[in-house]
Write a protein that holds these residues in place. Structure first.
Motif, short mmCIF file in Angstrom:
data_model
loop_
_atom_site.label_atom_id
_atom_site.label_comp_id
_atom_site.label_asym_id
_atom_site.label_seq_id
_atom_site.Cartn_x
_atom_site.Cartn_y
_atom_site.Cartn_z
N ALA A 198 17.33 -11.71 -3.38
CA ALA A 198 16.94 -12.35 -4.63
C ALA A 198 17.35 -11.48 -5.83
CB ALA A 198 15.45 -12.61 -4.65
N ASP A 199 17.69 -12.14 -6.91
CA ASP A 199 18.08 -11.42 -8.13
C ASP A 199 16.90 -11.07 -9.01
OD1 ASP A 199 20.81 -11.61 -7.48
OD2 ASP A 199 20.93 -13.62 -8.37
N GLU A 200 15.80 -11.82 -8.86
CA GLU A 200 14.65 -11.62 -9.72
C GLU A 200 13.38 -11.49 -8.88
OE1 GLU A 200 14.85 -11.31 -12.94
OE2 GLU A 200 16.98 -11.86 -13.16
N PRO A 201 12.38 -10.79 -9.40
CA PRO A 201 11.11 -10.72 -8.68
C PRO A 201 10.42 -12.08 -8.68
CG PRO A 201 10.91 -9.70 -10.85
CD PRO A 201 12.36 -10.00 -10.65
N LEU A 202 9.48 -12.25 -7.75
CA LEU A 202 8.78 -13.52 -7.64
C LEU A 202 7.90 -13.80 -8.85
CD1 LEU A 202 7.80 -13.48 -3.87
CD2 LEU A 202 9.56 -14.83 -4.98
N PHE A 203 7.45 -12.77 -9.51
CA PHE A 203 6.78 -12.96 -10.80
C PHE A 203 6.98 -11.69 -11.61
CE2 PHE A 203 3.45 -10.87 -8.32
CZ PHE A 203 2.88 -9.98 -9.22
#
Length: 579
Positions: A198-203
Motif C-alpha cells: 500500500a502507498d498510504e496508511p489505513l488512517f
C-alpha cells in the motif's frame, strides 16, 4: 511503513513459512496455521487461538507449553476461515475437548463458530470464549459487544495455564471467562499502519494529534486529542481504566493486585514505553494497587502502527496462580518449563480428501460453464476496483475489503475451473467456489460470499435445467441465509443493504414474468441504488459501528462490491443469450 515483501497477496503465507522455520522447537505448520511440535505426556484440554496476520506475536507466537496448543492464522487483518480454524483445531485436539478463543470481531465470530459447529457435529466437545477488553469499542453496560485487543494475552495465558494444570474443559472455559471479565484495555495511536504494497496508511492522524480508542486492524480512533507528554499519556490511561464503570464486579481498587501490560503496537520503542510505564506504575500504586509481574513490550501489534495500549488484569488468587504458571512459546516465556515431560508429536496428517464430483446433466454442465464465466467476470471487476474498495473500507473500517475480495474471488475462480474441467454441474461448481472463497478470502466477506454461492448452488442442483425461478429462489434463500448467519439486517450499513433489494427485486420481476436478464438488470439497478444510499447511514454492525459519524458520507464497501458483482454478472448473462 511496511517495506519488505515479495508479492503483497503472498505476505501472510510466506511470513508463516519463515516463522515456522525459525521456531521449529515450538511449532509445526499445519493447514490453516500452526500447532505445537511437542505434547505433554498426559493429554490436556486444547486451547486454539487465532485471528488475522499482522499482529505478531499474536497469534502464532503464543503457541507453546503453558499457553496455546494451536493458532489459526488468517490473511492480513482478516479472520482465518472456518476451514483453517477446523484444521488447526483437529491437529491440536488431544481428546479432552477444545477451547476456541479470539478477539470479538464479526468475521472471526462467523468463521470460528462455523468451525465449532463442525467439530461438535463430529462429537468433539468444543467451546468458545471471546476476548472483549477494549473499553472504547462499546459502553461499560454493553461489554459483550466490545472487541478484543491486547487483552488477548491475559485470556490466552490463563486458559493455557489452566489446561496445563489439568483442568477439564469446564474449568478451562470458566477460567478464561473470568480472565476476560477482569481484563480492560485502552489504546492510542500517533500514526496509522500501512499494509504491504500500500502507498498510504489505513488512517492518518494530524501532526501533533493522537487518536484514542483505535483497533488493531487499522481502524481509526474514536476520538482525537493533542499528543500529551509521556506522563500525560500514563495519566490518561490510568484515569480511564480506573473509572468506576471499568472496575470489574467484586473488585475493590484499594488493595487490589493487578498485572499491567503496556503494549507497543508496532513502532513505538520500548525506551519510550518505559518512560510512560514509570508514571503508570506510580499512579496505580498511589491508588492502592499492588503491581504483579508488569509487562512492557510488543504482545499484540498492528504492523507498523505507532501506538501503545495499556491492559490491566485484575487478579484473584486463582488468576494470579495461572498467570504466574510457567510458559514457553516463541514470544512469551515465564517461569521454568520442565521440557523433559514433553514428547515430540507424531506426524500430523492434515491432508484434505480429493473433491468428489457428483454426476451432472448436460443442462447443468452448460449452466456451470456460464457460472464459471460469471465468476471470471467477478474476479475481473474486483481486481479493477480493489484499491477503491480498500480506500472506502479504511475510512471507518480496517481497509482490507478490497484485498480480501481479491483473494476470495481469485480462489473461487480457480476452484470453479477445476470442478468444471472434471465435468461438474452447477451446484458442484458453486460449492467448490464457495469453499475456496470462504477459505482464502477470510474475514466477514469471505464467510458471507461462501454462504451466498453455496446457497444458490443448492437451489440449482446438478441435474435440472437452470431456470429463472430457481435462480431467484436461490438468491432469495441466500439473502435470508446471510442475514441469519451474520445477524445483520437492512439499515445496518452492511452488504445486506444491497443484497436484500437485489434478491427481492429479482424475485418480484421473475414472478411477474420477466426474463432472467430483464429481472437481473432491474435487480442490479436496485442493488446499485441501495449501495449508494448506504453513504447516508450510520453503521449498526461490524467494525465501523464503533466509529459512527466517521462513516457518514461513505458507502459501505460490502454493499458496493455486491452491486459491482451484480452488474458484472449481468454482462455475462447478456453475452450468453446472444449465442
Amino acid at each position: 511503513m511496511t517495506r519488505l515483501w515479495n508479492e503483497p497477496e503472498n505476505f501472510a503465507d510466506e511470513m508463516i513459512d519463515g516463522f515456522v522455520r525459525a521456531n521449529g522447537r515450538w511449532v509445526r505448520k499445519v493447514s490453516g496455521g500452526v500447532t505445537r511440535s511437542t505434547r505433554s505426556e498426559e493429554p490436556t484440554v486444547s486451547l486454539v487461538i487465532g485471528g488475522g496476520s499482522g499482529h505478531y506475536p499474536a497469534f502464532g507466537g503464543l503457541v507453546g507449553h503453558g499457553l496455546a496448543h494451536g493458532a489459526a492464522m488468517g490473511n492480513l487483518f482478516a479472520s482465518p476461515s472456518a476451514q483453517q480454524v477446523e484444521s488447526v483445531a483437529r491437529a491440536s485436539d488431544q481428546g479432552r475437548g477444545i477451547l476456541l478463543s479470539y478477539g470479538k470481531y464479526a468475521g472471526d465470530v462467523l468463521h470460528f463458530t462455523e468451525a465449532q459447529d463442525k467439530l461438535r457435529a463430529d462429537g468433539i466437545d468444543c467451546r468458545t470464549v471471546t476476548v472483549t477488553d477494549d473499553i472504547f469499542s462499546a459502553p461499560a453496560d454493553e461489554k459483550d459487544r466490545r472487541r478484543g485487543i491486547a487483552g488477548d494475552l491475559t485470556v490466552f495465558k490463563v486458559a493455557g495455564a489452566a489446561a496445563a494444570a489439568g483442568y477439564d474443559l469446564d474449568g478451562v472455559e470458566r477460567a478464561a471467562i473470568l480472565a476476560n471479565d477482569r481484563t480492560r484495555t485502552m489504546g492510542v495511536a500517533f500514526t496509522g499502519c500501512t499494509l504491504p504494497g500500500a502507498d498510504e496508511p489505513l488512517f492518518s492522524v494530524p501532526e501533533g494529534r493522537m487518536a484514542i480508542g483505535l483497533g488493531i486492524h487499522g481502524e481509526p480512533g474514536i476520538d482525537e486529542v493533542d499528543i500529551p507528554t509521556a506522563d500525560g499519556l500514563g495519566e490518561m490511561f490510568v484515569e480511564r481504566l480506573l473509572a468506576d464503570a471499568e472496575i470489574p464486579d467484586g473488585v475493590s481498587v484499594q488493595g487490589a493486585r493487578v498485572v499491567p501490560i503496556l503494549n507497543g503496537l508496532g513502532s513505538v520503542k520500548n525506551e519510550e514505553m518505559y518512560i510512560v510505564f514509570a508514571r503508570i506504575a506510580t499512579l496505580l500504586e498511589d491508588a492502592g494497587i499492588e503491581l504483579v509481574d508488569p509487562q512492557v513490550g510488543e504482545f499484540c501489534t498492528s504492523f507498523d502502527m505507532a501506538g501503545v495500549s495499556l491492559t490491566l488484569l485484575w487478579l484473584d488468587d486463582e488468576l494470579e496462580s495461572l498467570w504466574s504458571a510457567p510458559a514457553d512459546t516463541p514470544a512469551f516465556r515465564t517461569g521454568s518449563v520442565d521440557s523433559t515431560s514433553l514428547v515430540e508429536r507424531d506426524e500430523i496428517d492434515d491432508s484434505i480428501a480429493d473433491e468428489v464430483i457428483p454426476d451432472a446433466s448436460d443442462d447443468s454442465r452448460r449452466a456451470a460453464t456460464t457460472i464459471v464465466k460469471a465468476l471470471d467476470a467477478v474476479k475481473a471487476v474486483i481486481d479493477e476496483n480493489a484499491d477503491e474498495l480498500g480506500r472506502i473500507d479504511a475510512i471507518a473500517g480496517d481497509g482490507d475489503h478490497g484485498i480480501g475480495m481479491k483473494r476470495g474471488s481469485h480462489a473461487a475462480v480457480d476452484a470453479a475451473h477445476v470442478s468444471l474441467d472434471k465435468g461438474a454441474g452447477a451446484q458442484s461448481v458453486l460449492a467448490s467456489a464457495a469453499d475456496a472463497w470462504s477459505n482464502k478470502g477470510g474475514g466477514t466477506s469471505g464467510a458471507i460470499w461462501g454462504v451466498i454461492l453455496r446457497t444458490v448452488g443448492e437451489h440449482l442442483g446438478n441435474t435440472d435445467a437452470v431456470e429463472s425461478a430457481r435462480v431467484a429462489d436461490g438468491l432469495g434463500s441466500a439473502r435470508q441465509a446471510v442475514m441469519d448467519f451474520g445477524k445483520a439486517k437492512v439499515g445496518d450499513k452492511t452488504m445486506v443493504d444491497s443484497l436484500a433489494p437485489f434478491a427481492d427485486t429479482l424475485t418480484e420481476r421473475v414472478a411477474a414474468g420477466d426474463t432472467l436478464i430483464d429481472a437481473w438488470a432491474a435487480a442490479s439497478t436496485a442493488a446499485k441504488n441501495a449501495a449508494d444510499a448506504t453513504a447516508d447511514m450510520m453503521p449498526g454492525m461490524g467494525r465501523a459501528r464503533s466509529h459512527g459519524e466517521k462513516s457518514l458520507g461513505v458507502a459501505d464497501p460490502g454493499a458496493v462490491s455486491l452491486a459491482m458483482i451484480a452488474a458484472a454478472v449481468l454482462d455475462v448473462l447478456r453475452a450468453a443469450s446472444d449465442h
